[in-house]
Design an enzyme around this catalytic site. Sequence first.
Site, PDB file in Angstrom:
ATOM      1  N   ALA A  65       0.935  -1.278  -0.229  1.00 32.22           N
ATOM      2  CA  ALA A  65      -0.025  -0.087  -0.052  1.00 32.22           C
ATOM      3  C   ALA A  65       1.000   1.273   0.045  1.00 32.22           C
ATOM      4  O   ALA A  65       2.199   1.268   0.364  1.00 32.22           O
ATOM      5  CB  ALA A  65      -0.920  -0.080   1.214  1.00 32.22           C
ATOM      6  N   GLY A 108       0.716  -4.970   1.028  1.00 31.44           N
ATOM      7  CA  GLY A 108      -0.696  -5.002   0.238  1.00 31.44           C
ATOM      8  C   GLY A 108      -0.425  -5.626  -1.140  1.00 31.44           C
ATOM      9  O   GLY A 108      -1.241  -6.178  -1.456  1.00 31.44           O
ATOM     10  N   GLU A 111      -0.455  -9.398  -0.291  1.00 28.30           N
ATOM     11  CA  GLU A 111      -1.846  -9.728  -0.063  1.00 28.30           C
ATOM     12  C   GLU A 111      -3.075  -9.575  -0.939  1.00 28.30           C
ATOM     13  O   GLU A 111      -3.655 -10.408  -1.371  1.00 28.30           O
ATOM     14  CB  GLU A 111      -2.484  -8.589   0.840  1.00 28.30           C
TER      15      GLU A 111
HETATM   16  N1  CAA Z   1       4.769   3.321  -0.367  1.00 30.45           N
HETATM   17  C1  CAA Z   1       5.079   4.560  -1.289  1.00 30.45           C
HETATM   18  N2  CAA Z   1       6.150   4.462  -1.717  1.00 30.45           N
HETATM   19  C2  CAA Z   1       6.815   3.609  -2.157  1.00 30.45           C
HETATM   20  C3  CAA Z   1       6.537   2.102  -1.476  1.00 30.45           C
HETATM   21  C4  CAA Z   1       5.212   1.995  -0.759  1.00 30.45           C
HETATM   22  N3  CAA Z   1       4.875   0.715  -0.420  1.00 30.45           N
HETATM   23  N4  CAA Z   1       7.615   1.271  -1.695  1.00 30.45           N
HETATM   24  C5  CAA Z   1       8.591   1.951  -2.650  1.00 30.45           C
HETATM   25  N5  CAA Z   1       8.005   3.371  -2.742  1.00 30.45           N
HETATM   26  C6  CAA Z   1       8.861   4.276  -3.157  1.00 30.45           C
HETATM   27  C7  CAA Z   1      10.135   4.706  -2.594  1.00 30.45           C
HETATM   28  O1  CAA Z   1       9.594   5.755  -1.638  1.00 30.45           O
HETATM   29  C8  CAA Z   1      10.904   5.309  -3.662  1.00 30.45           C
HETATM   30  O2  CAA Z   1      10.231   6.512  -4.131  1.00 30.45           O
HETATM   31  P1  CAA Z   1      11.442   7.923  -4.199  1.00 30.45           P
HETATM   32  O3  CAA Z   1      12.252   7.447  -5.356  1.00 30.45           O
HETATM   33  O4  CAA Z   1      10.455   9.045  -4.355  1.00 30.45           O
HETATM   34  O5  CAA Z   1      12.189   7.859  -2.851  1.00 30.45           O
HETATM   35  C9  CAA Z   1      10.686   4.550  -5.002  1.00 30.45           C
HETATM   36  O6  CAA Z   1       9.275   3.809  -4.629  1.00 30.45           O
HETATM   37  C10 CAA Z   1      11.838   3.361  -4.971  1.00 30.45           C
HETATM   38  O7  CAA Z   1      11.979   2.663  -3.844  1.00 30.45           O
HETATM   39  P2  CAA Z   1      13.293   2.473  -3.069  1.00 30.45           P
HETATM   40  O8  CAA Z   1      14.241   3.630  -3.410  1.00 30.45           O
HETATM   41  O9  CAA Z   1      13.000   2.146  -1.458  1.00 30.45           O
HETATM   42  O10 CAA Z   1      13.982   1.017  -3.750  1.00 30.45           O
HETATM   43  P3  CAA Z   1      14.956  -0.054  -3.243  1.00 30.45           P
HETATM   44  O11 CAA Z   1      14.896  -0.879  -4.317  1.00 30.45           O
HETATM   45  O12 CAA Z   1      15.983   0.495  -2.585  1.00 30.45           O
HETATM   46  O13 CAA Z   1      13.919  -0.703  -1.973  1.00 30.45           O
HETATM   47  C11 CAA Z   1      11.919  -2.037  -1.491  1.00 30.45           C
HETATM   48  C12 CAA Z   1      12.752  -1.520  -2.870  1.00 30.45           C
HETATM   49  C13 CAA Z   1      12.698  -2.839  -0.564  1.00 30.45           C
HETATM   50  C14 CAA Z   1      10.568  -2.518  -1.944  1.00 30.45           C
HETATM   51  C15 CAA Z   1      11.526  -0.746  -0.603  1.00 30.45           C
HETATM   52  O14 CAA Z   1      11.142   0.416  -1.485  1.00 30.45           O
HETATM   53  C16 CAA Z   1      10.727  -0.874   0.528  1.00 30.45           C
HETATM   54  O15 CAA Z   1      11.147  -1.474   1.502  1.00 30.45           O
HETATM   55  N6  CAA Z   1       9.376  -0.274   0.107  1.00 30.45           N
HETATM   56  C17 CAA Z   1       8.140  -0.570   1.347  1.00 30.45           C
HETATM   57  C18 CAA Z   1       7.704  -1.846   1.387  1.00 30.45           C
HETATM   58  C19 CAA Z   1       6.722  -1.868   2.486  1.00 30.45           C
HETATM   59  O16 CAA Z   1       6.821  -1.575   3.673  1.00 30.45           O
HETATM   60  N7  CAA Z   1       5.282  -2.381   2.007  1.00 30.45           N
HETATM   61  C20 CAA Z   1       4.222  -2.545   2.937  1.00 30.45           C
HETATM   62  C21 CAA Z   1       3.429  -1.188   2.932  1.00 30.45           C
HETATM   63  S1  CAA Z   1       2.236  -1.096   4.173  1.00 30.45           S
HETATM   64  C22 CAA Z   1       0.851  -2.161   3.542  1.00 30.45           C
HETATM   65  O17 CAA Z   1       0.986  -2.516   2.483  1.00 30.45           O
HETATM   66  C23 CAA Z   1      -0.382  -2.199   4.559  1.00 30.45           C
HETATM   67  C24 CAA Z   1      -1.354  -3.267   4.106  1.00 30.45           C
HETATM   68  O18 CAA Z   1      -1.192  -4.497   4.588  1.00 30.45           O
HETATM   69  C25 CAA Z   1      -2.363  -2.875   3.356  1.00 30.45           C
END
Ligand code: CAA
Length: 257
Positions: A65, A108, A111
């Site tokens: 998400a 998400g 999921e």
């Molecule tokens: N939401 C918003 N933006 C996201 C995102 C997310 N879930 N995941 C990645 N992005 C964005 C980053 O902020 C980044 O944007 P900017 O370039 O503007 O900074 C861009 O995508 C690229 O991401 P990274 O630079 O972080 O790329 P990476 O290769 O270094 O890492 C990753 C990749 C491991 C997937 C890392 O981005 C990450 O950990 N993302 C979050 C994953 C996460 O926590 N997901 C759970 C979300 S909460 C949820 O889903 C609740 C639910 O149950 C419904």
Amino acid sequence: MSYEFILARVEGKVGIVQFNRPKALNALSPGLMGEAMTAVETFDADPAIGAIVITGSERAFAAGADIKEMAQASVVEMLGNPFIDYWDRLRRVRKPVIAAVSGFALGGGCELAMACDMIVASESAQFGQPEINLGVIPGAGGTQRMTRAVGKALAMEIVLNDRRLSAAEAQQFGLVNRVVPVEVYLEEAVKLAQQIAERAPVALQMAKEAINAVYEMPLQSGLAHERRLFYMLFATADQKEGMDAFVNKRKADWQGK
Ligand code: CAA
């Protein structure tokens, strides 16, 4: 229909919905989820479509998400927000839905893939529920579907300690149907969807409903439900056609009636 955050197209009898927010690793914003579910439900209602594929990019199916859109939300705003209902809407789709997953399928995104009926994964696919790193827990079915798929012990590690599953592990634990090279994962998912889409449409819907009942009913009720659906299919032209085709050694011509 033209969309801002997704691409939608038809190949044969398969409707394909592709997330298209590459810079955000296909983070599932309300805008993206709204468009994706509109496209999926449009395909579900289209008699020319027999199955649906949901996919992202090679790098990311979906990284969860959209954290940036949720970061400042209050509990009241979250309660009043229909956002997570989109995952429930996917569960109500009657046609078979296949997730074609490559790269990150996190939070998400994981999921969403688990809410589909089958998963075809590329060798680079990575499944996880990293919400614990954000001070929350999965909110769109992760604790429930992951536990049913891989069992309690491993689900605890995945949800409590951000243990990620590789594609090979996901297959080993029964989360995904098959793992294929990155270059062909979407093609393989569409091929599987085409095969399924050629089958008797009403029976497909009943079969999906009966299997999903496993997650919602005790065994006795599930067995009774299955029996009723089985009998109900004897009211369809396709049942007469299918059995007549077998008896007369010819290929069945399904009408979806
Ligand atoms: N939401 C918003 N933006 C996201 C995102 C997310 N879930 N995941 C990645 N992005 C964005 C980053 O902020 C980044 O944007 P900017 O370039 O503007 O900074 C861009 O995508 C690229 O991401 P990274 O630079 O972080 O790329 P990476 O290769 O270094 O890492 C990753 C990749 C491991 C997937 C890392 O981005 C990450 O950990 N993302 C979050 C994953 C996460 O926590 N997901 C759970 C979300 S909460 C949820 O889903 C609740 C639910 O149950 C419904």
